[in-house]
Write a protein that holds these residues in place. Structure first.
Motif, mmCIF file in Angstrom:
data_model
loop_
_atom_site.group_PDB
_atom_site.id
_atom_site.type_symbol
_atom_site.label_atom_id
_atom_site.label_comp_id
_atom_site.label_asym_id
_atom_site.label_seq_id
_atom_site.Cartn_x
_atom_site.Cartn_y
_atom_site.Cartn_z
ATOM 1 N N MET A 397 0.833 -1.204 0.000
ATOM 2 C CA MET A 397 0.000 0.000 0.000
ATOM 3 C C MET A 397 0.867 1.254 0.000
ATOM 4 O O MET A 397 0.573 2.231 -0.696
ATOM 5 C CB MET A 397 -0.926 0.002 1.213
ATOM 6 N N LEU A 398 1.936 1.253 0.780
ATOM 7 C CA LEU A 398 2.857 2.390 0.813
ATOM 8 C C LEU A 398 3.523 2.580 -0.546
ATOM 9 O O LEU A 398 3.695 3.712 -1.019
ATOM 10 C CB LEU A 398 3.907 2.163 1.899
ATOM 11 N N LYS A 399 3.883 1.483 -1.187
ATOM 12 C CA LYS A 399 4.515 1.546 -2.504
ATOM 13 C C LYS A 399 3.563 2.158 -3.535
ATOM 14 O O LYS A 399 3.957 3.010 -4.341
ATOM 15 C CB LYS A 399 4.915 0.130 -2.923
ATOM 16 N N GLU A 475 9.429 9.786 3.588
ATOM 17 C CA GLU A 475 10.524 8.893 3.957
ATOM 18 C C GLU A 475 10.767 7.807 2.916
ATOM 19 O O GLU A 475 11.899 7.339 2.751
ATOM 20 C CB GLU A 475 10.227 8.223 5.309
ATOM 21 N N ASN A 476 9.716 7.403 2.245
ATOM 22 C CA ASN A 476 9.802 6.283 1.298
ATOM 23 C C ASN A 476 9.620 6.750 -0.146
ATOM 24 O O ASN A 476 9.080 6.019 -0.977
ATOM 25 C CB ASN A 476 8.751 5.227 1.649
ATOM 26 N N ARG A 477 10.078 7.961 -0.427
ATOM 27 C CA ARG A 477 9.868 8.502 -1.777
ATOM 28 C C ARG A 477 10.636 7.744 -2.855
ATOM 29 O O ARG A 477 10.305 7.809 -4.031
ATOM 30 C CB ARG A 477 10.230 9.982 -1.825
ATOM 31 N N ASP A 478 11.683 7.011 -2.454
ATOM 32 C CA ASP A 478 12.451 6.220 -3.430
ATOM 33 C C ASP A 478 11.987 4.771 -3.500
ATOM 34 O O ASP A 478 12.585 3.958 -4.211
ATOM 35 C CB ASP A 478 13.940 6.251 -3.070
ATOM 36 N N LEU A 479 10.919 4.455 -2.764
ATOM 37 C CA LEU A 479 10.445 3.072 -2.715
ATOM 38 C C LEU A 479 9.818 2.625 -4.032
ATOM 39 O O LEU A 479 9.947 1.479 -4.447
ATOM 40 C CB LEU A 479 9.432 2.909 -1.576
ATOM 41 N N ALA A 480 9.133 3.546 -4.699
ATOM 42 C CA ALA A 480 8.375 3.190 -5.898
ATOM 43 C C ALA A 480 8.738 4.116 -7.050
ATOM 44 O O ALA A 480 9.198 5.246 -6.850
ATOM 45 C CB ALA A 480 6.879 3.269 -5.614
ATOM 46 N N TYR A 489 3.372 2.361 -13.733
ATOM 47 C CA TYR A 489 3.628 1.662 -12.469
ATOM 48 C C TYR A 489 2.449 1.771 -11.503
ATOM 49 O O TYR A 489 2.257 0.881 -10.666
ATOM 50 C CB TYR A 489 4.896 2.206 -11.820
ATOM 51 N N GLY A 490 1.691 2.855 -11.579
ATOM 52 C CA GLY A 490 0.526 2.970 -10.702
ATOM 53 C C GLY A 490 -0.448 1.818 -10.908
ATOM 54 O O GLY A 490 -0.968 1.238 -9.948
#
Length: 715
Positions: A397-399, A475-480, A489-490
């Motif tokens: 979900m975060l991705k 924090e996870n902007r590079d995750l996806a 990708y969405g």
């Protein structure tokens, strides 16, 4: 046999269109399922060719062919019924997003019995006519006619009515091949006239009962077809729901969510005057927008039939604001509308749910956001919403959320977040743009808004988790990866998010394949070519089938991304390709000695009649075509049809050359084998893992690699 061969081409393509659409509806509109469906179609035809090959040629007769056509006519409705009811009988929820193995098995059960018979029919016609090139050309010509017919039939008839036409065509061919006496034909004619009216009623009943299986245990109220979607209205107790291509659009008793979504957005702007709404206004959003001091409401809904179906079958639709004098409805695609729009808006609302298909994902990409930005006033806000979690945002979900958030941030300087089960992004060009609960509550009171569920204090509570969600996304902007038109990708993350956790699901499959670097794919195909270098001519046949279907798939995917109504134009794309295929094969159908005839092979080889060089130039053109594709195709629709025609022309010339020199059965099976793998790898592996650009480069490489060995064989 000309009429019989043309009928096979017409009937097979029309049946293909219908089953593709019905299965895609069963698979929630997921366009990637088309590659698996097409794989099953081609595999069935190939197996049919193998079965026909195993039969004694002396036993091939017109009666055998007649039985095959009669069987095709009967299996048409059986396949259509399975496409709608198989999920219900397998106890699969109508709302479940199926995974690759499930899609493959269901598609095989629906399609392969019919295509098995069609594959056998084609080989038998080749044997009876003793002219495979002519048969190949005529079938392609029939497919071209089917593509043109589909434009008219899809607009005015439903799936059952079109399938009835296909079935009747096959039955007529079967009876014609039996060479019945005139008295029998007169009897069948009288019987057809007598049964005409009862048959129409029977078709209507079949349409309703089979469609009802798709949405059980809900009761089907109304089903309709348009050039954009399969539309269905269902009832569950007092609740009415609208479905588009098997995907839930809205339900009538979801007032709380509609109020929350609409008023949070409208209250975020100090003076909303001009509002543009993209999608699902009939869910009640228009009525809630109208409670604010707006001057104009522009609503984009391309499917006019959808609004008509809702107005006629959902009594509450009268309360949804469709009669408001400030409302103007535009029946056109949103991206086309934005390309030509000159007005500027205070608020632009994207209300299309999640990017659950390529058709919807095209509204969540960086390219679409860039079309939105110039249409906003200086203090304008662009709003979009998608599935999320308010409490704990993690894992897939975060991705998924991170991909869409970072895509919007690429274009807009200021983004505010409203947490919830649907994460709302408020995007502005003002870097200092902020919202606070006191301001929202004040505007709520000043505008004297009356709601059934939403209260001012809830506005404050709703924003309590805003900081946590923003922190997780940053924090996870590079995750996806960022979501783009040619790198959707969405859409892929959404499939991975809501997919059933089976041993083979979309997320797991793409995660495993994503570890394979692009260079390793290139090396793999290089090694494969080296292993089979002595069969360079056979590799050329295989890769031509592979590349042909891969390019048609790519053209279809890009068309869907650009224009969003692939099903209606798919017939023209296929018709253009088949016209080129037919003309190309005819240019190579002049009398030539068949190289596969062992009786005269040595004599003909000594005379130098084996000329591989004549095919070399066509191979180069085919190798360049994937690279040219990404530069030529854009916003101009005729280019898609012209490019399809050119590809078909080159491939048709190649296969006309192959059929006149090699064993027809060998060419047929190599062609179908290549097409099977081409459809499977392109839609399920290459595009999701590599993206459109790298896929095109890899396809060019696959076609160029055998050329070296083909040239050496020529020398």
């Amino acid at each position: 046999m000309v009429f019989i061969t043309l009928s096979l081409g017409v009937g097979s393509i029309l049946a293909q269109f219908i089953l593709f659409r019905e299965l895609q509806t069963a698979f929630q509109g997921n366009e990637l399922s088309l590659s698996l469906i097409l794989f099953c179609w081609l595999l069935g035809a190939g197996l049919g060719g193998l079965l026909a090959k195993g039969l004694n040629p002396r036993r091939v007769s017109l009666k055998t062919l007649a039985c095959l056509f009669l069987g095709s006519g009967l299996f048409c409705f059986f396949s259509l019924f399975l496409s709608r009811g198989l999920k219900y009988y397998l106890r699969l929820s109508p709302f479940e997003i199926l995974q690759p193995l499930q899609i493959l098995l269901i598609s095989a059960a629906v399609i392969m019995p019919l295509t098995l018979i069609m594959g056998m029919s084609f080989i038998h016609i080749c044997r009876i006519s003793n002219n495979p090139v002519k048969t190949y050309s005529l079938e392609a010509g029939g497919a071209f006619l089917a593509g043109l017919l589909s434009i008219v039939l899809i607009r005015y008839l439903n799936s059952v009515q079109i399938m009835a036409i296909v079935s009747i065509l096959f039955l007529i061919c079967g009876l014609f091949l039996l060479k019945l006496p005139k008295s029998y034909w007169l009897f069948f004619l009288v019987l057809s006239v007598v049964l005409c009216i009862p048959s129409v009623k029977l078709l209507e009943r079949f349409e309703y009962q089979s469609q009802a299986l798709v949405f059980k245990p809900q009761r089907l109220v109304k089903s309709a077809s348009s050039i954009y979607a399969n539309i269905a209205v269902t009832q569950n107790y007092s609740q009415l729901s609208l479905y588009e291509n098997g995907r839930l659009s809205f339900s009538t008793e979801d007032t709380e969510a509609v109020e929350e979504f609409s008023h949070f957005i409208l209250l975020s702007h100090p003076q909303p005057r001009d509002v543009l709404l993209i999608g699902s206004g009939i869910s009640g959003v228009i009525a809630e927008i109208a409670k604010h001091p707006v001057k104009t409401i522009s609503y984009i809904e391309p499917d006019k039939k959808l609004i008509e179906t809702v107005s006629e079958n959902i009594p509450q639709s009268a309360l949804y604001g469709l009669e408001d004098a400030r409302l103007k409805i535009y029946h056109q695609d949103a991206r086309s509308f934005l390309n030509k729009a000159r007005n500027k808006y205070d608020i632009i609302i994207l209300n299309l749910g999640d990017p659950s298909s390529l058709q919807l994902n095209r509204f969540y990409t960086v390219e679409f956001f860039r079309k939105i930005r110039p249409l906003l006033k200086p203090a304008g806000i662009f709003c979009l919403a998608f599935s999320s979690k308010e409490d704990i945002l993690a894992a897939q979900m975060l991705k998924y959320n991170s991909s869409l958030y970072q895509s919007a941030k690429t274009v807009f300087k200021g983004i505010e977040i409203i947490p919830g089960e649907r994460l709302i992004l408020l995007c502005s060009q003002d870097m200092a743009f902020r919202i606070n609960p006191d301001q929202l509550i004040s505007r709520f009171s000043q505008r004297e808004i009356h709601t059934s569920y939403l209260v001012p204090q809830y506005l404050r509570i709703k924003l309590l988790r805003q900081g946590y969600i923003r922190e997780r996304l940053e924090e996870n902007r590079d995750l996806a990866a960022i979501n783009r038109d040619y790198l959707p990708y969405g859409f892929f993350y959404y499939l991975g998010l809501w997919g059933k956790q089976s041993w083979l699901n979309f997320a797991l499959l793409w995660s495993l394949l994503g570890r394979i670097k692009f260079i390793y794919w290139c090396v793999f195909f290089l090694v494969l070519t080296l292993v089979f270098r002595k069969q360079a001519l056979e590799i050329s046949v295989f890769t031509s089938g592979f590349l042909g279907i891969a390019l048609v798939s790519l053209i279809s995917f890009i068309f869907q991304i650009r224009f969003g109504f692939l099903y209606y134009r798919l017939g023209v794309i296929v018709a253009s390709f088949m016209l080129g295929l037919s003309l190309g094969s005819l240019t190579m159908s002049f009398p030539r000695p068949a190289l596969w005839d062992p009786a005269t092979r040595e004599k003909r080889e000594s005379r130098g009649l084996v000329q591989i060089d004549s095919i070399f130039f066509l191979e180069i053109i085919m190798g360049l075509s994937p690279i040219a594709l990404v530069f030529i195709l854009g916003e101009n629709q005729p280019f898609y049809f012209l490019f399809s025609w050119l590809i078909g022309l080159v491939i048709g010339m190649e296969f006309g050359w192959f059929y006149s020199r090699l064993s027809p059965r060998k060419v047929y099976l190599l062609d179908l084998s290549g097409a099977c793998f081409g459809s499977l790898f392109t839609g399920l592996v290459f595009i999701p893992v590599l993206g459109v650009y790298k896929t095109c480069f890899l396809l060019a490489l696959i076609k160029f690699l055998p050329l070296v060995f083909l040239k050496r064989q020529s020398r």
